[in-house]
Design a protein around this motif. Structure first.
Motif, PDB file in Angstrom:
ATOM      1  N   UNK A   1       0.819  -1.217   0.000  1.00 42.31           N
ATOM      2  CA  UNK A   1       0.000   0.000   0.000  1.00 42.31           C
ATOM      3  C   UNK A   1       0.848   1.261   0.000  1.00 42.31           C
ATOM      4  N   UNK A   2       2.085   1.136  -0.435  1.00 38.80           N
ATOM      5  CA  UNK A   2       3.013   2.264  -0.393  1.00 38.80           C
ATOM      6  C   UNK A   2       2.598   3.500  -1.146  1.00 38.80           C
ATOM      7  N   UNK A   3       1.974   3.360  -2.308  1.00 41.97           N
ATOM      8  CA  UNK A   3       1.624   4.531  -3.110  1.00 41.97           C
ATOM      9  C   UNK A   3       0.168   4.559  -3.538  1.00 41.97           C
ATOM     10  N   UNK A   4      -0.607   3.584  -3.132  1.00 45.25           N
ATOM     11  CA  UNK A   4      -2.000   3.554  -3.567  1.00 45.25           C
ATOM     12  C   UNK A   4      -2.864   4.455  -2.684  1.00 45.25           C
ATOM     13  N   UNK A   5      -4.159   4.540  -2.970  1.00 41.25           N
ATOM     14  CA  UNK A   5      -5.033   5.419  -2.174  1.00 41.25           C
ATOM     15  C   UNK A   5      -5.096   5.054  -0.690  1.00 41.25           C
ATOM     16  N   UNK A   6      -4.669   3.836  -0.340  1.00 43.92           N
ATOM     17  CA  UNK A   6      -4.701   3.411   1.053  1.00 43.92           C
ATOM     18  C   UNK A   6      -3.344   3.580   1.738  1.00 43.92           C
ATOM     19  N   UNK A   7      -2.450   4.322   1.132  1.00 42.40           N
ATOM     20  CA  UNK A   7      -1.087   4.457   1.659  1.00 42.40           C
ATOM     21  C   UNK A   7      -1.075   5.009   3.086  1.00 42.40           C
ATOM     22  N   UNK A   8      -1.859   6.034   3.354  1.00 40.18           N
ATOM     23  CA  UNK A   8      -1.867   6.625   4.702  1.00 40.18           C
ATOM     24  C   UNK A   8      -2.379   5.623   5.727  1.00 40.18           C
ATOM     25  N   UNK A   9      -3.439   4.901   5.373  1.00 37.85           N
ATOM     26  CA  UNK A   9      -3.953   3.885   6.288  1.00 37.85           C
ATOM     27  C   UNK A   9      -2.939   2.770   6.467  1.00 37.85           C
ATOM     28  N   UNK A  10      -2.297   2.377   5.386  1.00 37.76           N
ATOM     29  CA  UNK A  10      -1.274   1.334   5.452  1.00 37.76           C
ATOM     30  C   UNK A  10      -0.130   1.727   6.372  1.00 37.76           C
ATOM     31  N   UNK A  11       0.327   2.971   6.251  1.00 38.98           N
ATOM     32  CA  UNK A  11       1.413   3.444   7.139  1.00 38.98           C
ATOM     33  C   UNK A  11       0.971   3.428   8.590  1.00 38.98           C
ATOM     34  N   UNK A  12      -0.275   3.851   8.846  1.00 33.69           N
ATOM     35  CA  UNK A  12      -0.781   3.875  10.229  1.00 33.69           C
ATOM     36  C   UNK A  12      -0.866   2.467  10.808  1.00 33.69           C
ATOM     37  N   UNK A  13      -1.367   1.550  10.019  1.00 33.10           N
ATOM     38  CA  UNK A  13      -1.473   0.163  10.489  1.00 33.10           C
ATOM     39  C   UNK A  13      -0.088  -0.421  10.721  1.00 33.10           C
ATOM     40  N   UNK A  14       0.830  -0.210   9.777  1.00 37.88           N
ATOM     41  CA  UNK A  14       2.195  -0.727   9.928  1.00 37.88           C
ATOM     42  C   UNK A  14       2.848  -0.151  11.175  1.00 37.88           C
ATOM     43  N   UNK A  15       2.648   1.139  11.416  1.00 35.70           N
ATOM     44  CA  UNK A  15       3.226   1.776  12.604  1.00 35.70           C
ATOM     45  C   UNK A  15       2.634   1.171  13.881  1.00 35.70           C
ATOM     46  N   UNK A  16       1.322   0.942  13.877  1.00 34.23           N
ATOM     47  CA  UNK A  16       0.704   0.369  15.086  1.00 34.23           C
ATOM     48  C   UNK A  16       1.205  -1.048  15.341  1.00 34.23           C
TER      49      UNK A  16
END
Length: 144
Positions: free
Chosen positions: A62-77
């Motif tokens: 999900x690095x560059x797709x529309x879900x990138x921000x959510x993906x980063x948040x989930x990965x961080x959590x």
């Protein structure tokens, strides 16, 4: 007489549920695990290398797709260390499985791990959208 026992994951729907039903119909004692609280107990958090593996996969897909921000948040959590502090040792699930398999009359469901009981209670009393909002907040994901 030996008892035939099976552990089926993903048993709240689809192939997992069908497998659990078929095995039970064949006289096999089935212990079923699933994520859907409304159908089965949901486990709490457990320490394992899974969170790092999952975080890497989320970042990669999900690095560059529309879900990138959510993906980063989930990965961080998943990798923030909070999960490590708010999770149970994997030995707990092993002891619970052993207790269930050796019980004369095993329970239908076992709430196991950090947060399992509060999670079940929250899902029971909150409407789905409210529960989803709580889970998004816990995971650091913004709606949208």
């Amino acid at each position: 007489m030996s008892r035939r026992v099976a552990l089926v994951t993903g048993a709240s729907s689809g192939i997992g549920e069908a497998t659990a039903v078929e095995l039970a119909d064949a006289g096999i004692t089935v212990y079923a695990a699933a994520r859907r609280v409304e159908r089965m107990a949901e486990p709490g958090g457990f320490r394992s290398e899974w969170s790092g593996v999952a975080a890497d996969k989320v970042r990669a897909t999900s690095g560059t797709d529309p879900y990138a921000a959510q993906g980063r948040a989930v990965a961080e959590s998943l990798t923030s260390g909070v999960g490590e502090r708010m999770s149970s040792p994997p030995e707990l699930i092993g002891r619970t499985v052993r207790r269930a398999v050796t019980a004369r009359r095993p329970r239908t469901r076992y709430a196991v791990g950090f947060g399992a009981k509060p999670l079940i209670a929250a899902h029971t009393v909150l409407p789905d959208r409210a529960f989803d909002a709580v889970m998004r907040r816990v995971m650091g994901v913004r709606k949208g």
